[in-house]
Design a protein around this motif. Sequence first.
Motif, PDB file in Angstrom:
ATOM      1  N   GLY A   1      71.089  18.711-117.649  1.00  0.00           N
ATOM      2  CA  GLY A   1      70.006  19.511-118.200  1.00  0.00           C
ATOM      3  C   GLY A   1      68.863  18.659-118.725  1.00  0.00           C
ATOM      4  N   ALA A   2      69.177  17.474-119.257  1.00  0.00           N
ATOM      5  CA  ALA A   2      68.125  16.589-119.769  1.00  0.00           C
ATOM      6  C   ALA A   2      67.200  16.126-118.651  1.00  0.00           C
ATOM      7  N   ASP A   3      67.724  16.037-117.434  1.00  0.00           N
ATOM      8  CA  ASP A   3      66.877  15.658-116.300  1.00  0.00           C
ATOM      9  C   ASP A   3      65.823  16.724-116.031  1.00  0.00           C
ATOM     10  N   LEU A   4      66.182  17.974-116.215  1.00  0.00           N
ATOM     11  CA  LEU A   4      65.209  19.049-116.042  1.00  0.00           C
ATOM     12  C   LEU A   4      64.094  18.927-117.071  1.00  0.00           C
ATOM     13  N   ASP A   5      64.455  18.588-118.298  1.00  0.00           N
ATOM     14  CA  ASP A   5      63.439  18.395-119.339  1.00  0.00           C
ATOM     15  C   ASP A   5      62.475  17.272-118.954  1.00  0.00           C
ATOM     16  N   VAL A   6      63.023  16.150-118.489  1.00  0.00           N
ATOM     17  CA  VAL A   6      62.188  15.019-118.094  1.00  0.00           C
ATOM     18  C   VAL A   6      61.296  15.399-116.917  1.00  0.00           C
ATOM     19  N   ALA A   7      61.867  16.113-115.950  1.00  0.00           N
ATOM     20  CA  ALA A   7      61.126  16.459-114.731  1.00  0.00           C
ATOM     21  C   ALA A   7      59.989  17.436-114.992  1.00  0.00           C
ATOM     22  N   CYS A   8      60.061  18.182-116.074  1.00  0.00           N
ATOM     23  CA  CYS A   8      59.026  19.181-116.373  1.00  0.00           C
ATOM     24  C   CYS A   8      57.940  18.654-117.296  1.00  0.00           C
ATOM     25  N   LEU A   9      58.034  17.400-117.721  1.00  0.00           N
ATOM     26  CA  LEU A   9      56.973  16.807-118.534  1.00  0.00           C
ATOM     27  C   LEU A   9      55.757  16.534-117.640  1.00  0.00           C
ATOM     28  N   VAL A  10      54.621  17.062-118.010  1.00  0.00           N
ATOM     29  CA  VAL A  10      53.419  16.946-117.185  1.00  0.00           C
ATOM     30  C   VAL A  10      52.558  15.777-117.668  1.00  0.00           C
ATOM     31  N   ASP A  11      52.151  14.939-116.715  1.00  0.00           N
ATOM     32  CA  ASP A  11      51.237  13.827-116.978  1.00  0.00           C
ATOM     33  C   ASP A  11      51.756  12.887-118.062  1.00  0.00           C
ATOM     34  N   ALA A  12      53.042  12.560-117.966  1.00  0.00           N
ATOM     35  CA  ALA A  12      53.633  11.616-118.913  1.00  0.00           C
ATOM     36  C   ALA A  12      53.318  10.172-118.550  1.00  0.00           C
ATOM     37  N   THR A  13      52.858   9.931-117.318  1.00  0.00           N
ATOM     38  CA  THR A  13      52.554   8.575-116.878  1.00  0.00           C
ATOM     39  C   THR A  13      51.401   8.607-115.883  1.00  0.00           C
ATOM     40  N   GLU A  14      50.711   7.487-115.779  1.00  0.00           N
ATOM     41  CA  GLU A  14      49.640   7.352-114.798  1.00  0.00           C
ATOM     42  C   GLU A  14      50.067   6.498-113.609  1.00  0.00           C
ATOM     43  N   VAL A  15      51.340   6.136-113.555  1.00  0.00           N
ATOM     44  CA  VAL A  15      51.828   5.258-112.497  1.00  0.00           C
ATOM     45  C   VAL A  15      52.066   6.053-111.212  1.00  0.00           C
ATOM     46  N   VAL A  16      51.382   5.682-110.155  1.00  0.00           N
ATOM     47  CA  VAL A  16      51.616   6.217-108.809  1.00  0.00           C
ATOM     48  C   VAL A  16      51.537   5.037-107.844  1.00  0.00           C
ATOM     49  N   CYS A  17      52.642   4.729-107.186  1.00  0.00           N
ATOM     50  CA  CYS A  17      52.682   3.599-106.267  1.00  0.00           C
ATOM     51  C   CYS A  17      53.056   4.080-104.870  1.00  0.00           C
ATOM     52  N   PRO A  18      52.351   3.628-103.846  1.00  0.00           N
ATOM     53  CA  PRO A  18      52.646   4.082-102.495  1.00  0.00           C
ATOM     54  C   PRO A  18      53.879   3.410-101.912  1.00  0.00           C
ATOM     55  N   ALA A  19      54.561   4.145-101.053  1.00  0.00           N
ATOM     56  CA  ALA A  19      55.619   3.557-100.232  1.00  0.00           C
ATOM     57  C   ALA A  19      55.024   3.146 -98.906  1.00  0.00           C
ATOM     58  N   GLU A  20      55.538   2.060 -98.355  1.00  0.00           N
ATOM     59  CA  GLU A  20      55.125   1.585 -97.046  1.00  0.00           C
ATOM     60  C   GLU A  20      56.362   1.437 -96.168  1.00  0.00           C
ATOM     61  N   ALA A  21      56.159   1.529 -94.870  1.00  0.00           N
ATOM     62  CA  ALA A  21      57.282   1.434 -93.938  1.00  0.00           C
ATOM     63  C   ALA A  21      57.932   0.058 -94.019  1.00  0.00           C
ATOM     64  N   ALA A  22      59.254   0.036 -93.897  1.00  0.00           N
ATOM     65  CA  ALA A  22      60.010  -1.208 -93.917  1.00  0.00           C
ATOM     66  C   ALA A  22      61.165  -1.080 -92.918  1.00  0.00           C
ATOM     67  N   GLU A  23      61.825  -2.189 -92.663  1.00  0.00           N
ATOM     68  CA  GLU A  23      62.877  -2.217 -91.650  1.00  0.00           C
ATOM     69  C   GLU A  23      63.957  -1.182 -91.908  1.00  0.00           C
ATOM     70  N   TRP A  24      64.321  -0.996 -93.167  1.00  0.00           N
ATOM     71  CA  TRP A  24      65.415  -0.089 -93.495  1.00  0.00           C
ATOM     72  C   TRP A  24      64.931   1.321 -93.803  1.00  0.00           C
ATOM     73  N   GLY A  25      63.653   1.534 -93.824  1.00  0.00           N
ATOM     74  CA  GLY A  25      63.120   2.862 -94.156  1.00  0.00           C
ATOM     75  C   GLY A  25      61.780   2.781 -94.833  1.00  0.00           C
ATOM     76  N   GLY A  26      61.781   2.459 -96.122  1.00  0.00           N
ATOM     77  CA  GLY A  26      60.523   2.354 -96.851  1.00  0.00           C
ATOM     78  C   GLY A  26      60.683   1.452 -98.052  1.00  0.00           C
ATOM     79  N   VAL A  27      59.557   0.997 -98.597  1.00  0.00           N
ATOM     80  CA  VAL A  27      59.597   0.144 -99.776  1.00  0.00           C
ATOM     81  C   VAL A  27      58.430   0.513-100.673  1.00  0.00           C
ATOM     82  N   ILE A  28      58.699   0.542-101.980  1.00  0.00           N
ATOM     83  CA  ILE A  28      57.670   0.733-103.005  1.00  0.00           C
ATOM     84  C   ILE A  28      57.648  -0.523-103.839  1.00  0.00           C
ATOM     85  N   ARG A  29      56.460  -1.093-103.984  1.00  0.00           N
ATOM     86  CA  ARG A  29      56.318  -2.285-104.831  1.00  0.00           C
ATOM     87  C   ARG A  29      55.257  -2.015-105.887  1.00  0.00           C
TER      88      ARG A  29
END
Length: 240
Positions: free
Chosen positions: A211-239
Amino acid sequence: MRVELFPVPSRVEGIFEGCFVVDMLRATTQISVLLEMGCREIRLVSRVEDARALRGALGDTWALLGERGGVPPEGFDGGNSPWEVLSAGEAPLRVVMCTTNGTGALVRALEVGARAYPFCMRNLSAAALRVLSHRGSVAVVCAGHEGESSYEDLVCAGGLLDRVIRLDPLVELSDRARGALELYRSVAGDVRGAILEGSSHARYLVELGFGADLDVACLVDATEVVCPAEAAEWGGVIRR
């Protein structure tokens, strides 16, 4: 610019400048928390056996996180609970991640776009600015749940589109995108309550003790971090 929405990854078609992917419960929410808490790299893998093999190749300095049926598979170091990362007060620096819906959706998005941006309620406004950094067609992809559309992902996608339209009313939305926007605006006053009522997956997670995960997931604009994923050999990577 035009924004198209896909309720499940299997329906994604076309080529896009960017893809914005949501698995609100819980993969993209956990990704946002991991990055916010200092994680430097996340490898995205669709299949459990590939995730185990990749972590084996990379070594024990990498954490293996993910789930099947909401709980960690055998041999994983942890699940995909954003609350557990927040409550620990720190995040592993490098992660191999494999979940039922979210990581596969990100890998699929990378097949039709050069970059795929995981987003959730926690970084809606920052993700909206990323959407507007593109000038061509953009896709919003909902991970859904086991091949079917999910209520919570559509609500979260609508939240992203609400912010995009407020910033630039000239953005063109497809019919499906506009439907998600209207859904979000109808429940914006009580997102958590609406998702708990409308999402069987949310209720399942609460029954599992997340249930605590639902609370965390419903917090709006708690962070400004958005990082793109790029294609990688195993699927994708976010750095970060």
